[in-house]
Enzyme design. Structure first.
Site, short mmCIF file in Angstrom:
data_model
loop_
_atom_site.label_atom_id
_atom_site.label_comp_id
_atom_site.label_asym_id
_atom_site.label_seq_id
_atom_site.Cartn_x
_atom_site.Cartn_y
_atom_site.Cartn_z
N GLY A 191 0.95 -0.95 -0.51
CA GLY A 191 -0.01 0.22 -0.24
C GLY A 191 1.11 1.12 0.30
O GLY A 191 1.84 1.05 -0.08
N GLY A 236 0.68 5.73 1.58
CA GLY A 236 0.36 6.78 1.42
C GLY A 236 0.93 8.16 1.17
O GLY A 236 1.99 8.32 -0.13
N ASP A 280 -0.99 10.11 13.34
CA ASP A 280 -1.94 9.30 12.60
C ASP A 280 -2.24 7.58 12.63
O ASP A 280 -2.23 7.32 11.73
CB ASP A 280 -0.48 9.41 10.96
CG ASP A 280 -1.61 9.14 10.06
OD1 ASP A 280 -2.85 9.36 9.70
OD2 ASP A 280 -1.13 8.61 8.67
#
EC number: 2.7.11.1
Length: 450
Positions: free
Chosen positions: A90, A92, A202
Site C-alpha cells: 500500500g 500513503g 496519524d
C-alpha cells in the site's frame, strides 16, 4: 615430591636428554593431582607470547561486546543490498509499504524523499533513535532502517489485515467482546507510546493491524520531526488523506505544533466510532473541503446516534469525551485505558470452551459479554443477543396491545355514540315526514272548501 614431578614429566615426553624442560606442554596433564601446585611454575610461557595472547583476548571481548550492543542509531542501519523488496502492499502520503525479506518477512516503508538534505537525514536518525527503544505487544516491532537507495523504515511483518479492511471492506463478524478488546489493546499501545513521549500523529484504522490471533499491532507511528520538516506538499497530502481522524486543531493548523497527546486521543475517538458503528464518520458528505471547513470550525462532529443500540453506555460516554472539540477537555490514555478495563470488568462473564482460541496473548481471555454479542458492526444481531429485529418486534407487540386495549375500553362508548346518532337521524326523518303530511292536509282543506 620432586621425584613424583620428574616421573610425570618423563611420562609426558617433555624432558630432554640434558635434563631441561624446553619441550614442556602449555597445559598440565590430565592425570596431574590437584595438590601439586608447584607444577604451575613449569607451565609458564615466555613473556612476549603471553602478552600477545592477552591482547588478542581483549580485542575479542571488545568485538563481542560491540556485536552484542546496538547503542547508537547507526548500529540499526541496514546496509544497502541486504533487504529484498517484494510485493507492494500500500501507499500513503508519506511513503509506500512493501513486503520484504531480511532474516525473514519484514515490512519495508520507503519514504517519499529522493534526496534528503543533511538536516533531514539527521532528523530522520534522531527519530529512529526513539523508535528503536519501543518494545510492546501492541506495537509493531522496529527492526532497523536504511538510507540507500532511499530512506526506509523496516518493521516486523504482521500476518493479518488492518482494522479498516476488517470493518469497511470484508465486514468481519466481530462479537462485542472483541470490539471492546480491540479498543482496549489499541488504548494500551497508545498509552505505551505516550509514556515514551511518542506522538503518533496519524492514528487511524488503516494503521491498526490485527494479527492472526487478533492481537492489535499499531504501526506507522513516530517520525514526527521528519514529517514536520519535509515539504509542505507532503503535509497537505497527509492532511487530505487522514482528515476523518484529525482533530479540529490539527485541521486548522493555526498553532506552530498542533499535534499533541490529545490529538491522538481524538483520532482514537474516531476509531471507537468505527468499532461501535461499523461506519466512517461524515459518510453523508462527499465534499472533502466541506468536511475540512466544518470540522476545523467546530460545526461538525460525528453523529453518535448511529452507535449501535447494544453499545455499552460507558463506551458511548468515553467516545464523546475523546471527541471533544476543545483539546484540553479530552482525557489522556491512562484514564482511557482505565475506563475500558473497568467497563470490561463490569460486564457479565461466561466460560469459554477449552477448544476456542484465546483472544490475544496479552490477557483478557476469560471475559465474554453474551448480552452484547453481535454478528457484525453492520448487520443485525444473530442468536445470542437482543438484536434490532427483536426490539422492533417487541415495539410492534406493545403497540398492538395498546390498540386492542383501547378498542376494548372505548368500543362500547363508540357503539353507543353511533347508535344514538342513528336514532337521531331516524327520529329526524320521521319528524320531517309528519310535518310534510300536515302541510299536505293543510293544503287540501282550502281546495275542498272551494
Amino acid at each position: 615430591m620432586e621425584a613424583v614431578i620428574k616421573d610425570l614429566i618423563r611420562d609426558q615426553g617433555v624432558r630432554g636428554e640434558g635434563g631441561s624442560t624446553a619441550g614442556l606442554s602449555a597445559t598440565p596433564p590430565a592425570s596431574l593431582p590437584g595438590s601439586l601446585t608447584n607444577v604451575k611454575a613449569l607451565q609458564k610461557s615466555p613473556g612476549p607470547q603471553r602478552e600477545r595472547k592477552s591482547s588478542s583476548s581483549s580485542e575479542d571481548r571488545n568485538r563481542m561486546k560491540t556485536l552484542g550492543r546496538r547503542d547508537s542509531s547507526d548500529d540499526w542501519e541496514i546496509p544497502d543490498g541486504q533487504i529484498t523488496v517484494g510485493q507492494r502492499i500500500g501507499s500513503g502520503s508519506f511513503g509506500t509499504v512493501y513486503k520484504g525479506k531480511w532474516h525473514g518477512d519484514v515490512a519495508v516503508k520507503m519514504l517519499n524523499v529522493t534526496a534528503p538534505t543533511p538536516q533531514q537525514l539527521q532528523a530522520f536518525k534522531n527519530e529512529v533513535g526513539v523508535l528503536r527503544k519501543t518494545r510492546h505487544v501492541n506495537i509493531l516491532l522496529f527492526m532497523g532502517y536504511s538510507t540507500k537507495p532511499q530512506l526506509a523504515i523496516v518493521t516486523q511483518w504482521c500476518e493479518g489485515s488492518s482494522l479498516y479492511h476488517h470493518l469497511h471492506i470484508i465486514e468481519t463478524k466481530f462479537e462485542m467482546i472483541k470490539l471492546i478488546d480491540i479498543a482496549r489493546q489499541t488504548a494500551q499501545g497508545m498509552d505505551y507510546l505516550h509514556a515514551k513521549s511518542i506522538i503518533h500523529r496519524d492514528l487511524k484504522s488503516n494503521n491498526i493491524f490485527l494479527h492472526e490471533d487478533l492481537t492489535v499491532k499499531i504501526g506507522d507511528f513516530g517520525l514526527a520531526t521528519v514529517k514536520s520538516r519535509w515539504s509542505g506538499s507532503h503535509q497537505f497530502e497527509q492532511l487530505s488523506g487522514s482528515i476523518l481522524w484529525m482533530a479540529p486543531e490539527v485541521i486548522r493548523m493555526q498553532d506552530k505544533n498542533p499535534y499533541s497527546f490529545q490529538s491522538d486521543v481524538y483520532a482514537f475517538g474516531i476509531v471507537l466510532y468505527e468499532l461501535m458503528t461499523g461506519q466512517l464518520p461524515y459518510s453523508n458528505i462527499n465534499n472533502r473541503d466541506q468536511i475540512i471547513f466544518m470540522v476545523g470550525r467546530g460545526y461538525l462532529s460525528p453523529d453518535l446516534s448511529k452507535v449501535r443500540s447494544n453499545c455499552p453506555k460507558a463506551m458511548k460516554r468515553l467516545m464523546a469525551e475523546c471527541l471533544k472539540k476543545k483539546r484540553d477537555e479530552r482525557p489522556l490514555f491512562p484514564q482511557i485505558l482505565a475506563s475500558i478495563e473497568l467497563l470490561a470488568r463490569s460486564l457479565p462473564k461466561i466460560h469459554r470452551s477449552a477448544s476456542e482460541p484465546s483472544l490475544n496473548r496479552a490477557g483478557f481471555q476469560t471475559e465474554d459479554f453474551s448480552l452484547y454479542a453481535c454478528a457484525s458492526p453492520k448487520t443485525p444481531i444473530q442468536a445470542g443477543g437482543i438484536g434490532e429485529w427483536a426490539v422492533h418486534l417487541l415495539k410492534g407487540l406493545l403497540l398492538g396491545l395498546v390498540v386492542i386495549l383501547l378498542l376494548v375500553v372505548c368500543l362500547p362508548c363508540l357503539l353507543q355514540c353511533v347508535s344514538s346518532s342513528i336514532r337521531k337521524m331516524i327520529d329526524n326523518s320521521l319528524g320531517y315526514r309528519e310535518e310534510y303530511k300536515k302541510l299536505q292536509e293543510a293544503y287540501k282543506q282550502p281546495e275542498r272548501r272551494a
